[in-house]
Design a protein around this motif. Structure first.
Motif, PDB file in Angstrom:
ATOM      1  N   HIS A 379      -2.555  10.235 -14.127  1.00  0.00           N
ATOM      2  CA  HIS A 379      -3.099  11.034 -14.363  1.00  0.00           C
ATOM      3  C   HIS A 379      -3.235  11.188 -15.630  1.00  0.00           C
ATOM      4  CE1 HIS A 379      -2.408  15.270 -14.867  1.00  0.00           C
ATOM      5  NE2 HIS A 379      -2.853  15.210 -13.396  1.00  0.00           N
ATOM      6  N   PRO A 380      -4.427  11.727 -16.256  1.00  0.00           N
ATOM      7  CA  PRO A 380      -4.934  11.816 -17.541  1.00  0.00           C
ATOM      8  C   PRO A 380      -3.764  12.042 -18.346  1.00  0.00           C
ATOM      9  CG  PRO A 380      -6.667  12.513 -16.024  1.00  0.00           C
ATOM     10  CD  PRO A 380      -5.307  12.561 -15.102  1.00  0.00           C
ATOM     11  N   ASP A 381      -2.555  13.196 -17.954  1.00  0.00           N
ATOM     12  CA  ASP A 381      -1.637  13.964 -19.415  1.00  0.00           C
ATOM     13  C   ASP A 381      -1.110  13.316 -18.858  1.00  0.00           C
ATOM     14  OD1 ASP A 381      -4.173  15.969 -19.753  1.00  0.00           O
ATOM     15  OD2 ASP A 381      -3.666  17.309 -17.673  1.00  0.00           O
ATOM     16  N   THR A 382      -0.173  13.085 -17.706  1.00  0.00           N
ATOM     17  CA  THR A 382       0.835  12.017 -17.479  1.00  0.00           C
ATOM     18  C   THR A 382       1.303  10.651 -17.856  1.00  0.00           C
ATOM     19  OG1 THR A 382       1.495  12.497 -15.488  1.00  0.00           O
ATOM     20  CG2 THR A 382       1.410  14.721 -16.617  1.00  0.00           C
ATOM     21  N   LYS A 383       0.080  10.603 -17.353  1.00  0.00           N
ATOM     22  CA  LYS A 383      -0.180   9.517 -17.473  1.00  0.00           C
ATOM     23  C   LYS A 383       0.527   8.433 -16.207  1.00  0.00           C
ATOM     24  CE  LYS A 383      -2.383   9.171 -20.964  1.00  0.00           C
ATOM     25  NZ  LYS A 383      -3.847   9.037 -20.389  1.00  0.00           N
ATOM     26  N   ALA A 384       1.140   8.862 -15.490  1.00  0.00           N
ATOM     27  CA  ALA A 384       1.605   8.756 -13.676  1.00  0.00           C
ATOM     28  C   ALA A 384       1.388   8.520 -13.345  1.00  0.00           C
ATOM     29  CB  ALA A 384       3.178  10.019 -13.362  1.00  0.00           C
ATOM     30  N   PRO A 385       1.340   7.019 -12.276  1.00  0.00           N
ATOM     31  CA  PRO A 385       0.381   6.751 -11.299  1.00  0.00           C
ATOM     32  C   PRO A 385       0.055   7.035 -10.373  1.00  0.00           C
ATOM     33  CG  PRO A 385       2.678   6.077 -11.461  1.00  0.00           C
ATOM     34  CD  PRO A 385       2.814   6.484 -12.346  1.00  0.00           C
ATOM     35  N   LEU A 386      -0.085   6.755  -8.923  1.00  0.00           N
ATOM     36  CA  LEU A 386      -0.897   7.729  -8.097  1.00  0.00           C
ATOM     37  C   LEU A 386       0.413   7.514  -6.938  1.00  0.00           C
ATOM     38  CD1 LEU A 386      -2.819   9.503  -6.784  1.00  0.00           C
ATOM     39  CD2 LEU A 386      -3.873   7.501  -5.868  1.00  0.00           C
ATOM     40  N   ASN A 387       0.981   7.994  -6.194  1.00  0.00           N
ATOM     41  CA  ASN A 387       1.762   7.618  -5.407  1.00  0.00           C
ATOM     42  C   ASN A 387       1.473   7.479  -3.729  1.00  0.00           C
ATOM     43  OD1 ASN A 387       4.516   6.836  -4.440  1.00  0.00           O
ATOM     44  ND2 ASN A 387       5.536   8.491  -5.064  1.00  0.00           N
ATOM     45  N   PRO A 388       0.623   7.386  -3.273  1.00  0.00           N
ATOM     46  CA  PRO A 388       0.502   7.279  -1.906  1.00  0.00           C
ATOM     47  C   PRO A 388       1.240   7.334  -1.315  1.00  0.00           C
ATOM     48  CG  PRO A 388      -0.788   5.539  -2.704  1.00  0.00           C
ATOM     49  CD  PRO A 388      -0.145   5.946  -3.478  1.00  0.00           C
ATOM     50  N   ASP A 389       1.444   7.897   0.213  1.00  0.00           N
ATOM     51  CA  ASP A 389       2.095   7.329   1.487  1.00  0.00           C
ATOM     52  C   ASP A 389       1.847   5.286   2.075  1.00  0.00           C
ATOM     53  OD1 ASP A 389       3.104   9.858   1.242  1.00  0.00           O
ATOM     54  OD2 ASP A 389       1.904  10.372   2.359  1.00  0.00           O
ATOM     55  N   VAL A 390       0.769   5.855   1.818  1.00  0.00           N
ATOM     56  CA  VAL A 390       0.865   4.262   2.710  1.00  0.00           C
ATOM     57  C   VAL A 390      -0.946   3.987   1.543  1.00  0.00           C
ATOM     58  CG1 VAL A 390      -0.471   3.216   4.921  1.00  0.00           C
ATOM     59  CG2 VAL A 390       0.892   4.966   4.787  1.00  0.00           C
ATOM     60  N   ILE A 391      -1.109   1.910   1.524  1.00  0.00           N
ATOM     61  CA  ILE A 391      -1.978   2.272   0.806  1.00  0.00           C
ATOM     62  C   ILE A 391      -2.583   0.757   1.836  1.00  0.00           C
ATOM     63  CG2 ILE A 391      -2.205   0.065  -1.173  1.00  0.00           C
ATOM     64  CD1 ILE A 391      -0.645   1.458  -2.218  1.00  0.00           C
ATOM     65  N   ILE A 392      -3.796   0.614   2.169  1.00  0.00           N
ATOM     66  CA  ILE A 392      -4.330  -0.639   2.908  1.00  0.00           C
ATOM     67  C   ILE A 392      -4.787  -1.740   1.825  1.00  0.00           C
ATOM     68  CG2 ILE A 392      -5.909  -1.502   4.541  1.00  0.00           C
ATOM     69  CD1 ILE A 392      -5.626   2.228   5.453  1.00  0.00           C
ATOM     70  N   LEU A 393      -4.722  -3.135   2.321  1.00  0.00           N
ATOM     71  CA  LEU A 393      -4.922  -4.047   1.785  1.00  0.00           C
ATOM     72  C   LEU A 393      -6.139  -5.277   2.308  1.00  0.00           C
ATOM     73  CD1 LEU A 393      -1.809  -4.688  -0.940  1.00  0.00           C
ATOM     74  CD2 LEU A 393      -3.965  -3.149  -1.607  1.00  0.00           C
ATOM     75  N   GLY A 394      -6.787  -5.947   2.092  1.00  0.00           N
ATOM     76  CA  GLY A 394      -7.966  -6.761   2.539  1.00  0.00           C
ATOM     77  C   GLY A 394      -7.485  -8.201   2.022  1.00  0.00           C
ATOM     78  N   LYS A 395      -8.638  -8.794   2.193  1.00  0.00           N
ATOM     79  CA  LYS A 395      -8.422 -10.307   2.754  1.00  0.00           C
ATOM     80  C   LYS A 395      -8.378 -10.786   0.868  1.00  0.00           C
ATOM     81  CE  LYS A 395     -12.093 -11.007   4.883  1.00  0.00           C
ATOM     82  NZ  LYS A 395     -12.443 -10.474   5.207  1.00  0.00           N
ATOM     83  N   ALA A 396      -8.840  -9.877   0.168  1.00  0.00           N
ATOM     84  CA  ALA A 396      -8.518 -10.209  -1.151  1.00  0.00           C
ATOM     85  C   ALA A 396      -6.644 -10.660  -1.395  1.00  0.00           C
ATOM     86  CB  ALA A 396      -8.487  -8.992  -2.293  1.00  0.00           C
ATOM     87  N   LEU A 397      -6.512 -10.358  -0.734  1.00  0.00           N
ATOM     88  CA  LEU A 397      -4.939  -9.851  -1.194  1.00  0.00           C
ATOM     89  C   LEU A 397      -4.303 -11.651  -0.617  1.00  0.00           C
ATOM     90  CD1 LEU A 397      -1.841  -9.014  -1.355  1.00  0.00           C
ATOM     91  CD2 LEU A 397      -2.236  -8.632   1.950  1.00  0.00           C
ATOM     92  N   ALA A 398      -5.049 -12.168  -0.325  1.00  0.00           N
ATOM     93  CA  ALA A 398      -4.852 -13.772   0.256  1.00  0.00           C
ATOM     94  C   ALA A 398      -6.696 -14.478   0.265  1.00  0.00           C
ATOM     95  CB  ALA A 398      -4.545 -14.241   1.658  1.00  0.00           C
ATOM     96  N   ALA A 399      -6.461 -14.311  -1.087  1.00  0.00           N
ATOM     97  CA  ALA A 399      -7.659 -15.340  -1.759  1.00  0.00           C
ATOM     98  C   ALA A 399      -8.712 -15.548  -0.767  1.00  0.00           C
ATOM     99  CB  ALA A 399      -7.434 -16.632  -2.451  1.00  0.00           C
ATOM    100  N   GLY A 400      -8.919 -14.406  -0.188  1.00  0.00           N
ATOM    101  CA  GLY A 400      -9.687 -14.907   0.935  1.00  0.00           C
ATOM    102  C   GLY A 400      -9.646 -15.338   2.741  1.00  0.00           C
ATOM    103  N   TYR A 401      -8.677 -15.369   2.457  1.00  0.00           N
ATOM    104  CA  TYR A 401      -8.189 -16.139   4.386  1.00  0.00           C
ATOM    105  C   TYR A 401      -7.667 -14.720   4.700  1.00  0.00           C
ATOM    106  CZ  TYR A 401      -6.627 -20.956   2.461  1.00  0.00           C
ATOM    107  OH  TYR A 401      -7.290 -22.740   2.299  1.00  0.00           O
ATOM    108  N   PRO A 402      -7.843 -15.044   5.683  1.00  0.00           N
ATOM    109  CA  PRO A 402      -7.972 -13.666   6.362  1.00  0.00           C
ATOM    110  C   PRO A 402      -7.143 -13.413   7.042  1.00  0.00           C
ATOM    111  CG  PRO A 402      -7.919 -16.129   8.347  1.00  0.00           C
ATOM    112  CD  PRO A 402      -8.337 -16.398   6.747  1.00  0.00           C
ATOM    113  N   LEU A 403      -6.736 -12.208   6.005  1.00  0.00           N
ATOM    114  CA  LEU A 403      -5.093 -11.618   6.752  1.00  0.00           C
ATOM    115  C   LEU A 403      -5.381 -10.280   5.559  1.00  0.00           C
ATOM    116  CD1 LEU A 403      -1.919 -11.715   6.986  1.00  0.00           C
ATOM    117  CD2 LEU A 403      -1.537 -11.848   4.576  1.00  0.00           C
ATOM    118  N   SER A 404      -4.808  -9.254   6.141  1.00  0.00           N
ATOM    119  CA  SER A 404      -4.893  -7.458   5.516  1.00  0.00           C
ATOM    120  C   SER A 404      -3.769  -6.974   5.896  1.00  0.00           C
ATOM    121  CB  SER A 404      -6.223  -7.094   6.391  1.00  0.00           C
ATOM    122  OG  SER A 404      -5.403  -6.823   7.528  1.00  0.00           O
ATOM    123  N   ALA A 405      -3.123  -6.412   5.188  1.00  0.00           N
ATOM    124  CA  ALA A 405      -1.921  -5.520   5.768  1.00  0.00           C
ATOM    125  C   ALA A 405      -1.440  -4.153   4.574  1.00  0.00           C
ATOM    126  CB  ALA A 405      -1.059  -6.301   4.551  1.00  0.00           C
TER     127      ALA A 405
END
Length: 790
Positions: A379-405
């Motif tokens: 947040h530009p004012d409070t500097k608080a990070p975003l706090n989502p309920d779910v985050i989706i991560l792709g192949k970058a999570l495993a250096a390009g290996y076939p894994l997502s989370a």
């Protein structure tokens, strides 16, 4: 029923009907209807015959001087990329042959220009099969150099969308460590055998869950083996889990033009239950609260910060038919929007019903020192990070290996009362949490934590990469402006896109001019490409000079000339007429092809051909004139009946019909013809005893409602010999296919004269060659030889 009770029930029914109708209308207005219309039109927009290169260069009606310059530019590109004559060399290269065996057209590297300019493409033989890849620097760094099978070394600008850091500094030690942990050497590394086992909990999985939970701040993790579909399966799995956790609420809110993958259930065409709202809009926040009882999740692709809110991710040149100018919303403004979206979802969850905020970080993740969008968009004012309920991560999570989370807070992923026995886990996978991907992810995440095999600070290298890419964008745009060319570049971290300032129809030729300068942007176009941390200062300077040289040459050749309003209107009118003409030709060709197949599969006996010819003569000479010109349907239908008896006699008694091959024909088969004959017989019997019938039903139905004159009755019965089959065709194949079939049977008598004139007279012996009604026949479609098989 008492008036009070009746009034109450009427009010309930009316209220529910109004609410239901209003909701359906509003949801329809925010549906994917636009994409469905475009997809529907895709079956009708047909290019047709080639018009030639010169005609393709003057679609915008340029002046003779501009056309002359474009022709010179075409010769220049041919000298660099190869003209039509080089297509003859295709056979000696492996690339085109391999590409022909692959479904994904991106391997062919054949399409650069927008589809309307398809005749301006150049042969790709020799430049789409890689024989060697290396960095151009002696220290193992520098831009990748790709050598293709034609022996040419080509600068490959950047990498894929996953690998951002340096090969020597990051991916080489990461890869070596992955190999060490995965090698199958028996006693030395027994855990590597887990790659062949079913899903099981083990030390590497425990470590991976801990690392992802620490990174994301979430409580629950779902792993996906995402080969070959990238991270789309992770998005699909996340949304299924969230729906199950939200009492199966049916709707998912996504934002206009945001990309979330290609798999069914996610892509813009096959996403029933997805609602498309405008981003950064108070109306969207109000919509979410208004329909909280329907909405399970709100999903965000944070790359829209770069793409531009409510703008499609640059799809390359395939839709670049004019200028392409995009203005990214500022980081601060987009962060404010995301935090307001988070507050709205939290408010609904706390006071109304559960609505999850989902961040799709598949493309965004691990591209900045903050790693995730939740930390990047504080947040530009409070500097608080975003706090989502779910985050989706792709192949970058495993250096390009076939894994997502999928990482989620407690209560959001597949969280429901397990005592509901028919509610089951809807996302399963044989290779989910594949051990190889888990190991690769651990090595990768450990490297970012500074506890792994990498000696450098990965976050510092990402920060340096971002600074270098930002500086490259500024420097190149400055040179573009100095050269007075209508091209600009923009970036987010190491991801780049090219803007075109001129409203030219030919902007999509820019990648060809880059190729002519020896720059190979990516596997299809300039819509989006990536640079890596290995690109040196010298590489950036080289790219700057080549980009400017390509833009300057293209401008000199007249391809940045803007299309005038009058030329655009004339072009659209011409294209509309051309597409209509092309589709009409396809429509007519379809009718003639149906006729050809019909003749090939069920008109082979001489008596059948003889009967079709003479019945056609009767229909044209008597039936059609009486029905359509003289207005005598009874006489006309009598002639029609007589000629059809002659026509169908050949089928019923002589044609040695192969029942399987007959299915190739479109329209009436032997069985449906017999049904029509039975219907005509029944209609005749009904007409004869019509008075007795009406007397028996007079007490139930007023017979005057169905009184028809003889002309009306005969016409109706004649039409109903074909209408049921027409309705069946329309239901199965669509209205246009039904119309084509109707036109086919209407024009059959005329084309039959041309097809069967050789059988005006036949030898009498053929009338003795009747078919065995109980037999089965096999037809050789090539030789026309018919064999009785039983």
């Amino acid at each position: 029923m008492e008036p009070t009770t009746l009034l109450i029930w009427a009010f309930i029914a009316l209220s529910l009907a109004i609410k239901f109708a209003w909701e359906k209308i509003e949801l329809f207005l925010h549906s994917n209807f636009k994409y469905r219309v475009i997809n529907y039109l895709a079956s009708y927009i047909y290019y047709g015959d080639d018009i030639g290169v010169k005609a393709s260069l003057q679609l915008d009606y340029p002046s003779p001087h501009i056309l002359e310059r474009r022709l010179e530019g075409q010769k220049y590109l041919e000298s660099k990329l190869g003209g039509s004559g080089s297509a003859k060399l295709t056979s000696k290269f492996r690339g085109p042959k391999l590409a022909s065996s692959l479904v994904d057209c991106r391997f062919a590297l054949a399409k650069v220009c927008m589809p309307l300019l398809r005749e301006l493409e150049f042969p790709n033989a020799g430049r789409n099969f890689v024989t060697d890849v290396c960095n151009n620097g002696s220290d193992g760094k520098g831009m990748l150099i790709v050598t293709t099978e034609d022996g040419v070394k080509r600068p490959f600008v950047g990498n894929d969308a996953v690998h951002t850091l340096g090969v020597k500094t990051f991916y080489e030690p990461v890869q070596n460590e992955i190999n060490r942990r995965m090698v199958l050497n028996g006693e030395g590394n027994k855990d590597s055998m887990l790659r062949f086992s079913p899903i099981s909990m083990n030390e590497e999985l425990d470590k991976n869950v801990s690392l992802i939970k620490k990174l994301s701040g979430m409580d629950k993790i779902r792993h996906n083996f995402n080969l070959p579909r990238k991270g789309s399966e992770a998005v699909d799995a996340a949304l299924k889990d969230i729906k199950a956790s939200c009492n199966h609420k049916p709707l998912i809110v996504r934002f206009k033009s945001a990309y979330h993958g290609h798999v069914s259930g996610i892509n813009v065409l096959d996403c029933d239950g997805h609602v498309f709202l405008p981003e950064c809009s108070q109306k969207s926040l109000d919509f979410i609260e208004r329909y909280h009882y329907r909405i399970a999740a709100v999903i965000v692709n944070p790359m829209q910060h770069f793409t531009g809110i409510n703008k499609p991710s640059p799809p390359g040149e395939k839709v670049t038919h004019s200028s392409r100018v995009r203005s990214a919303v500022s980081r601060e403004d987009y962060a404010r929007w995301l935090h307001s979206l988070q507050r709205k979802c939290n408010y609904c969850t706390k006071y109304l019903t559960k609505v999850a905020l989902v961040m799709d970080d598949i493309y965004f993740g691990f591209r900045t020192p903050e790693l995730l969008s939740s930390n990047y968009f504080t947040h530009p004012d409070t500097k608080a990070p975003l706090n989502p309920d779910v985050i989706i991560l792709g192949k970058a999570l495993a250096a390009g290996y076939p894994l997502s989370a999928v990482a989620g807070k407690e209560g959001w992923l597949n969280s429901y009362d397990k005592k509901f026995l028919l509610q089951v886990n809807k996302t399963v996978g044989t290779m989910a949490a594949w051990h190889g991907g888990i190991v690769a992810s651990n090595v990768f995440l450990e490297a970012f934590e500074g506890t792994g095999c990498v000696k450098i600070s990965a976050r510092d290298e990402l920060s340096l990469l971002m600074n270098n890419c930002n500086a490259f964008t500024v420097a190149l745009n400055t040179k573009f402006a100095a050269a007075e060319v209508p091209v600009r570049i923009r970036n987010f971290s190491n991801t780049f896109s090219i803007d075109y300032l001129s409203k030219s129809l030919y902007n999509s030729r820019f990648p060809q001019y880059l190729l002519a300068e020896g720059v190979f942007l990516g596997n299809y176009s300039t819509g989006k490409f990536n640079l890596s941390a290995d690109v040196s200062a010298e590489d950036f300077q080289l790219l700057e000079s080549k980009f400017v040289a390509a833009a300057s040459r293209m401008q000199h050749d007249g391809y940045f000339e803007p299309t005038t309003s009058s030329a655009k209107a004339k072009l659209f009118t011409t294209l509309a007429a051309r597409f209509a003409k092309n589709y009409l030709k396809l429509f007519c060709d379809q009718i003639m092809n149906d006729k050809h197949i019909d003749i090939e599969v069920s008109h082979n006996h001489p008596v059948n051909k003889f009967g079709h010819f003479w019945s056609s003569v009767g229909m044209i000479a008597f039936a059609y004139p009486l029905i359509f010109w003289h207005g005598e349907p009874v006489k006309g239908c009598c002639w029609f009946f007589i000629t059809h008896v002659i026509r169908q006699t050949g089928h019923f008694f002589y044609e040695h019909q192969d029942r399987d091959i007959e299915k190739l024909k479109f329209g009436h088969k032997d069985a449906s013809k017999k049904e029509a004959v039975a219907f005509l017989f029944g209609a005749a019997v009904f007409y004869k005893y019509r008075n007795e019938f009406w007397d028996s039903v007079a007490q139930y139905v007023d017979p005057t409602l169905f009184q028809l004159s003889l002309d009306q009755y005969v016409s109706t019965i004649a039409m109903f010999t074909i209408i049921p089959h027409f309705v069946e065709i329309v239901y199965q194949f669509g209205i246009l296919r039904g119309i084509s079939w109707a036109l086919k049977i209407l024009t059959d008598p005329f084309t039959d004269l041309l097809d069967f004139y050789t059988h005006i007279f036949i030898h009498p012996k053929w009338f003795l060659n009747m078919k065995d009604q109980r037999a089965r026949y096999r037809l050789d479609i090539e030789t026309k030889k018919v064999v009785k098989i039983e």
